[in-house]
Scaffold this motif. Structure first.
Motif, PDB file in Angstrom:
ATOM      1  N   ALA A 466      69.958  58.547  63.767  1.00  0.00           N
ATOM      2  CA  ALA A 466      68.726  59.338  63.689  1.00  0.00           C
ATOM      3  C   ALA A 466      67.749  58.732  62.688  1.00  0.00           C
ATOM      4  CB  ALA A 466      69.064  60.778  63.303  1.00  0.00           C
ATOM      5  N   VAL A 467      68.284  58.208  61.577  1.00  0.00           N
ATOM      6  CA  VAL A 467      67.444  57.542  60.578  1.00  0.00           C
ATOM      7  C   VAL A 467      66.718  56.350  61.204  1.00  0.00           C
ATOM      8  CG1 VAL A 467      67.563  56.066  58.517  1.00  0.00           C
ATOM      9  CG2 VAL A 467      68.702  58.290  58.519  1.00  0.00           C
ATOM     10  N   MET A 468      67.399  55.594  62.083  1.00  0.00           N
ATOM     11  CA  MET A 468      66.753  54.456  62.747  1.00  0.00           C
ATOM     12  C   MET A 468      65.614  54.918  63.652  1.00  0.00           C
ATOM     13  SD  MET A 468      68.094  51.838  61.520  1.00  0.00           S
ATOM     14  CE  MET A 468      68.857  52.478  60.025  1.00  0.00           C
ATOM     15  N   GLY A 469      65.765  56.097  64.246  1.00  0.00           N
ATOM     16  CA  GLY A 469      64.673  56.643  65.050  1.00  0.00           C
ATOM     17  C   GLY A 469      63.448  56.950  64.199  1.00  0.00           C
ATOM     18  N   VAL A 470      63.674  57.497  63.006  1.00  0.00           N
ATOM     19  CA  VAL A 470      62.567  57.758  62.067  1.00  0.00           C
ATOM     20  C   VAL A 470      61.886  56.456  61.681  1.00  0.00           C
ATOM     21  CG1 VAL A 470      61.997  58.613  59.757  1.00  0.00           C
ATOM     22  CG2 VAL A 470      63.631  59.864  61.187  1.00  0.00           C
ATOM     23  N   ILE A 471      62.683  55.423  61.402  1.00  0.00           N
ATOM     24  CA  ILE A 471      62.124  54.118  61.036  1.00  0.00           C
ATOM     25  C   ILE A 471      61.266  53.554  62.164  1.00  0.00           C
ATOM     26  CG2 ILE A 471      62.780  51.700  60.641  1.00  0.00           C
ATOM     27  CD1 ILE A 471      65.106  52.758  58.961  1.00  0.00           C
ATOM     28  N   PHE A 472      61.739  53.683  63.407  1.00  0.00           N
ATOM     29  CA  PHE A 472      60.974  53.208  64.562  1.00  0.00           C
ATOM     30  C   PHE A 472      59.583  53.838  64.592  1.00  0.00           C
ATOM     31  CE2 PHE A 472      59.602  54.099  68.938  1.00  0.00           C
ATOM     32  CZ  PHE A 472      59.498  52.803  69.443  1.00  0.00           C
ATOM     33  N   LEU A 473      59.503  55.156  64.351  1.00  0.00           N
ATOM     34  CA  LEU A 473      58.211  55.847  64.366  1.00  0.00           C
ATOM     35  C   LEU A 473      57.332  55.419  63.193  1.00  0.00           C
ATOM     36  CD1 LEU A 473      59.429  59.431  65.361  1.00  0.00           C
ATOM     37  CD2 LEU A 473      58.337  57.718  66.830  1.00  0.00           C
ATOM     38  N   LEU A 474      57.915  55.277  62.002  1.00  0.00           N
ATOM     39  CA  LEU A 474      57.139  54.859  60.837  1.00  0.00           C
ATOM     40  C   LEU A 474      56.534  53.467  61.030  1.00  0.00           C
ATOM     41  CD1 LEU A 474      59.472  56.053  57.931  1.00  0.00           C
ATOM     42  CD2 LEU A 474      57.196  56.949  58.462  1.00  0.00           C
ATOM     43  N   MET A 475      57.201  52.632  61.793  1.00  0.00           N
ATOM     44  CA  MET A 475      56.730  51.253  61.968  1.00  0.00           C
ATOM     45  C   MET A 475      55.431  51.152  62.761  1.00  0.00           C
ATOM     46  SD  MET A 475      60.225  49.100  62.616  1.00  0.00           S
ATOM     47  CE  MET A 475      61.326  48.661  61.265  1.00  0.00           C
ATOM     48  N   PHE A 476      55.022  52.246  63.443  1.00  0.00           N
ATOM     49  CA  PHE A 476      53.732  52.212  64.141  1.00  0.00           C
ATOM     50  C   PHE A 476      52.572  52.040  63.159  1.00  0.00           C
ATOM     51  CE2 PHE A 476      56.016  54.139  67.771  1.00  0.00           C
ATOM     52  CZ  PHE A 476      55.499  53.343  68.796  1.00  0.00           C
ATOM     53  N   ALA A 477      52.791  52.383  61.893  1.00  0.00           N
ATOM     54  CA  ALA A 477      51.733  52.234  60.883  1.00  0.00           C
ATOM     55  C   ALA A 477      51.679  50.821  60.292  1.00  0.00           C
ATOM     56  CB  ALA A 477      51.935  53.249  59.763  1.00  0.00           C
ATOM     57  N   LEU A 478      52.642  49.964  60.623  1.00  0.00           N
ATOM     58  CA  LEU A 478      52.597  48.579  60.152  1.00  0.00           C
ATOM     59  C   LEU A 478      51.571  47.790  60.973  1.00  0.00           C
ATOM     60  CD1 LEU A 478      56.427  47.805  59.765  1.00  0.00           C
ATOM     61  CD2 LEU A 478      54.804  48.376  57.956  1.00  0.00           C
ATOM     62  N   PRO A 479      51.043  46.694  60.432  1.00  0.00           N
ATOM     63  CA  PRO A 479      50.096  45.882  61.198  1.00  0.00           C
ATOM     64  C   PRO A 479      50.739  45.337  62.471  1.00  0.00           C
ATOM     65  CG  PRO A 479      50.147  45.209  58.889  1.00  0.00           C
ATOM     66  CD  PRO A 479      51.286  46.159  59.085  1.00  0.00           C
TER      67      PRO A 479
END
Length: 504
Positions: A466-479
């Protein structure tokens, strides 16, 4: 940004030989730190049995190191800028060696925990000087070769640490059980101390940032108020003071932000450069780094407990089982940086999060299907998949986070990246008492202990997925297309080449 004085000495065979010898010394120290981080996890069950440590003490043996390392990392770099990188490196390696001896000769779990915290603090003095000394010793055109060597050392430490820990524990040298995993640092540290005094050239930064000891104290206090109740809560029946302490930690972190604002306005030397968080990609990247550290902190400790206590495997079998994972991480990391990220950008990191989550779900399914009868070769598929996902993430993540950071703050930003990764790791280790030990019935019959650990492992793996799913979503804010890391960042503030904490 801390200004770094460069004094490369390319002329003359004697000077040239001295700087390469200096490089070998500091790289050996970096390897010693990496191995020490990875070597401990595989010996944790042996420490628990031999020393009679409680499960909360087991968590602090690993989390205490990470917390002390995180709290002192930026300050260690600044002390090197102010007082000399060689001097701080020698103090750090000497203190690290002494702390290793104290760990090896610990007479009870409390002494071992205290010695590990000291060891982490000494690593915080030693490690930031490594790349700072490289910058001060080698001209720019040679640093690519040097950083390539550094990357090889990182990979070697990741692979050899668990195996070395397994062998030293399994061999039970002189009847010392797990103690040689710490005592092996003594000859290496003493040699590094003697040779470092002779061959490393001293350097300082002409315009070093000032220390922020109040900031360090507030960070440490806030994390302790959060971590201590987490690690002891399950054991003590979750008392009221634990919830009060965790709630109070938020107030301490609020005070930290207010103080850092005043410190920045007063002398421009805050521990945390708050203006960086106005850069969306940096703020999101720091969140990714923290959450990633939490996931790794949970997984690697429970994985060790699952294999050795739950399945009853020997330390050597557990260590060998992890080799495909380490190899997969190294291969995927090389492909990620050299071939995939330049072509596909952010999508590579997001794919890494999904691949890692897929590996965890495969592992979850296998643990459920095979139970106590699972074999090492059956674990190979999920471990290779997980390693590939991790390699796709950790190698390019630092550059992605730094790509939109202003040039003048690159040093502070890179130091903060390494710090929050360690803090996330410490938090993850604290959460083990909730997601793993919180599932185990302590009154279960001895014959059911293995099954309880298997169930707790499955529960923990589900949380990490589940933590990896959160990371996937947060990465949309990376360039979408991370630029190459900006030149000129201060190695003293924190290495731009991030040392991955793969196992603990």
């Amino acid at each position: 940004m801390t200004s770094t004085e460069t004094t490369p000495t390319s002329g003359g065979s004697t000077a040239d030989r001295r700087r390469w010898l200096a490089l070998a010394i500091i790289m050996t120290a970096a390897f010693m730190d990496l191995v020490d981080v990875t070597i401990v996890n595989v010996a944790i069950p042996s420490i628990q049995r031999d020393a009679g440590a409680s499960f909360s003490q087991i968590q602090w043996i690993t989390a205490g190191y990470a917390l002390a390392f995180a709290a002192g990392l930026i300050t260690g770099g600044r002390l090197g800028d102010i007082h000399g990188r060689k001097r701080l490196f020698l103090i750090g390696i000497g203190g690290f060696t002494l702390a290793s001896a104290l760990c090896g000769f610990a007479v009870n779990p409390e002494m071992l925990v205290a010695s590990r915290i000291l060891q982490g603090g000494m690593a915080a003095l030693m490690v930031p000087q490594v790349l700072a000394i490289v910058h001060a010793t080698f001209p720019a055109h040679e640093r690519g070769k040097v950083f390539g060597l550094f990357g090889a050392i990182v990979g070697l430490g990741a692979v050899s640490g668990p195996l070395l820990g397994a062998l030293l524990t399994q061999w039970n040298l002189f009847g010392l059980e797990w103690r040689p995993i710490f005592l092996i640092n003594l000859p290496v540290g003493i040699a590094g101390l003697i040779l470092g005094r002779r061959f490393i050239t001293e350097s300082k930064a002409p315009r070093a940032l000032r220390l922020d000891l109040v900031g360090v104290a507030l960070v440490t206090l806030g994390l302790l108020m959060l971590l201590y109740p987490l690690t002891r809560g399950h054991e003590l029946g979750w008392p009221l003071w634990g919830y009060v302490s965790m709630g109070g930690a938020l107030g301490v972190f609020g005070a930290l932000v207010a103080y850092e604002r005043r410190k920045s306005a007063r002398d421009g030397s805050p521990l945390i450069e708050l203006s960086l968080f106005r850069v969306k990609s940096f703020a999101a990247g720091i969140a990714v780094q923290t959450v990633f550290g939490i996931g790794l902190g949970i997984f690697f400790l429970v994985w060790t407990l699952y294999m050795q206590i739950g399945l009853g495997w020997s330390p050597l079998r557990a260590g060998l089982t992890g080799v495909p994972f380490s190899v997969s991480v190294s291969v995927a990391a090389g492909m990620s940086v050299q071939k995939l990220v330049p072509r596909f950008g952010r999508k590579v990191l997001q794919a890494g999060a999904l691949v890692l989550a897929s590996g965890l779900l495969i592992y979850l399914w296998e643990a459920e299907r095979y139970g106590l009868g699972i074999s090492s070769w059956q674990m190979m598929l999920p471990l290779v998949v997980m390693g590939a996902g991790m390699g796709l993430i950790f190698a390019p993540l630092t550059d992605a986070i730094l790509s939109e950071v202003p040039h003048e703050h690159a040093g502070s930003a890179s130091g903060l990246i390494n710090t929050v990764q360690q803090m996330g790791n410490a938090l993850g280790l604290g959460l083990v008492s909730v997601v793993f030990f919180g599932v185990i019935d302590e009154r279960v019959a001895p014959a059911r202990v293995g099954a309880e650990f298997v169930d707790a492992f499955q529960h923990s793996v589900g949380w990490v997925a589940a933590v990896m799913g959160v990371i996937f979503l947060l990465m949309f804010a990376l360039p979408k297309r991370p630029a190459q890391h900006v030149e000129g960042s201060s190695a003293a503030e924190g290495p731009a080449v991030k040392e991955p904490e793969l196992v603990g």
